[in-house]
Write an enzyme that holds these catalytic residues in place. Sequence first.
Site, mmCIF file in Angstrom:
data_model
loop_
_atom_site.group_PDB
_atom_site.id
_atom_site.type_symbol
_atom_site.label_atom_id
_atom_site.label_comp_id
_atom_site.label_asym_id
_atom_site.label_seq_id
_atom_site.Cartn_x
_atom_site.Cartn_y
_atom_site.Cartn_z
ATOM 1 N N LYS A 125 -7.933 -11.980 -31.473
ATOM 2 C CA LYS A 125 -8.972 -11.701 -30.262
ATOM 3 C C LYS A 125 -10.096 -12.684 -30.791
ATOM 4 O O LYS A 125 -10.188 -13.083 -31.711
ATOM 5 C CB LYS A 125 -9.743 -10.592 -30.373
ATOM 6 N N HIS A 128 -16.399 -13.499 -30.854
ATOM 7 C CA HIS A 128 -17.360 -13.602 -30.149
ATOM 8 C C HIS A 128 -18.592 -13.471 -30.619
ATOM 9 O O HIS A 128 -18.905 -13.533 -31.805
ATOM 10 C CB HIS A 128 -16.913 -12.541 -28.914
ATOM 11 N N HIS A 131 -19.888 -10.988 -33.091
ATOM 12 C CA HIS A 131 -19.378 -11.389 -34.694
ATOM 13 C C HIS A 131 -20.300 -12.590 -35.031
ATOM 14 O O HIS A 131 -20.628 -12.557 -36.410
ATOM 15 C CB HIS A 131 -18.044 -11.846 -34.377
HETATM 16 N N1 ARG Z 1 -13.999 -5.174 -35.831
HETATM 17 C C1 ARG Z 1 -14.975 -4.322 -35.269
HETATM 18 C C2 ARG Z 1 -15.498 -5.016 -33.987
HETATM 19 O O1 ARG Z 1 -15.354 -5.996 -33.810
HETATM 20 C C3 ARG Z 1 -16.065 -4.230 -36.228
HETATM 21 C C4 ARG Z 1 -15.988 -3.734 -37.638
HETATM 22 C C5 ARG Z 1 -16.870 -3.024 -38.109
HETATM 23 N N2 ARG Z 1 -17.025 -2.461 -39.468
HETATM 24 C C6 ARG Z 1 -16.403 -1.347 -39.687
HETATM 25 N N3 ARG Z 1 -16.555 -0.945 -40.998
HETATM 26 N N4 ARG Z 1 -16.230 -0.667 -38.779
HETATM 27 O O2 ARG Z 1 -15.934 -4.362 -33.307
#
Ligand code: ARG
Length: 565
Positions: A125, A128, A131
């Site tokens: 993905k 974005h 992030h």
């Molecule tokens: N990959 C997730 C997202 O893009 C964020 C992860 C956040 N960290 C966690 N430990 N849940 O929304």
Amino acid sequence: MDYRAYTIDKITEITGLDRAAIAAVVEIPPEQKLGDLAFPCFILAKTLRKAPPVIAKELAEKLSEDENIEKAEAVGGYLNFFYNRSGFTKNVVTEVLEKGGDYGKSDMGNGKTVLVEYSSPNIAKPFHIGHLFSTAVGNSLERIYKQLGYKTVKLNHLGDWGTQFGKLICAYKMWGDDAVIEKDPINELLKIYVRFHEEAEKRPELEDEAREYFKLLEEGDADATALWQHFRDLSLVEFKRVYDMLGVSFDSYAGESFYSDKMPEVVEILKEKNLLEESNGAQVVDLSELNVPPCIILKSDGATIYATRDIAAALYRHRTYDFHKNIYVVGTPQALHFKQIFAVMKKAGWDWADDCVHVGFGLVKFPDKKLSTRHGDVVFLEDVLNESIQKTLDIITENSPEMENKEEVAKKIGIGAILYAFLKNSREKDIVFSWDSMLDFEGESAPYVQYSYARGRSILRRADEAIGDVDFSLITSDEEYALVSQINAFGDAVKDAAEKNEPFYVNRYVTNLARQFNKFYNSCPILKEDIEPDVRKARLALVSASCEVIKSALGLLGIETVESM
Ligand code: ARG
């Protein structure tokens, strides 16, 4: 010498109050003309049965001659202390010049480990803008904790597991074209993933197929695993390209997949503690006492989910790192998720759940929509970074066409401008993305601060002289002193930032430092011919110290400096 501590000792002496009580109330006056440190006398009013202004006056008279404190003035209910300027200046500037990049460091975190999880994009993905926000904040927080002596661990909790990978494999089997994917992996994988959803609306049986693929993946099927690994590798190459541009790195990329085999233990523990209950076929932990929805641990089809993986991850981190703090830099929309998992952990009897912190941040808004469109509607981060660099290059080319290393400078400024924009305000505030303000060389921006640094460095280059012994009594004007005071405030800004997990304290600090530096520069000539050599030397020492601290403070934001621009 620590002037603050010294002054607090003095106040202890003349009031007979508890030292800690004084330390808790002294404050830095809002304006320089009110002195360096103020003691509010209100806390004495009750015991002394006198009005604070009277107390302030009496205390001021009690203070005898002192080599470090020039004077103490009663203003209203405050007793304002003025440090001896040349002594203070000597102290601060000498320390900076001696310690260089180590100035402002502290050992308060010695022996403690802080984990900072940030960025955590999802594979296959696009990376974005949210992030990027996480990356900017986390990268800075990690540097801030390190500055305070903590051992830090940088974690990237990659989104690399979950039912969506069943869909992706399914989509790939139908439409995957390796040659196209190889060229622009994330974009292409995203395309077939989106196509899967469109197609599945018409052919719902595809969903079953996808579930089957995810099951295979969970069971370790060789073909499914190889495909998943391939997608992950391709994505990481792209992510790392962005991280390199940003100057960001990680100690661990253990993502959700890493915890897939660590969940059964969590389910076992929760079962054993009688925390699991059934709800519509799913296994959940009830959290009604907190007024939040139950936390789902196992879905009705037995599949585990995001929350379960996070709980397993927290347990693993506790065992592996024995952390003092486990920080999650993740957008505010996930606040409920973290509230739930922390609560489940607490219910499981894990006291260290209290050391887990969700550090949220706001949304990013694009009012002018003038961002690159290579990828259609989705804002691709790499495009944003490149656009910033290009715009900076245009500005530099116009202002200084003859500059040699334009590209390199444009990179540092363009990237710095973006990082700065994310760290400018309290992180929970939404950000309005505006090139104009980000690249405003005179506004509240990275280029403004970077320019101040480059200006200082250019003076030092032009002067080209060793600083050696300095007579600090020659630089005690208001402008010079304000600059010294600001330099001295570095350590406090870093501590505030760590205490609240808010890098903007450091950002605001360095912006003010640059402002003070420019005021000094405009009112105190350095290289003019009629300036006494000793005055020039002292001012050069101040320039050098200012540059040192601007560089360190920007470094804590992940922003680089350039020697000229
Ligand atoms: N990959 C997730 C997202 O893009 C964020 C992860 C956040 N960290 C966690 N430990 N849940 O929304």
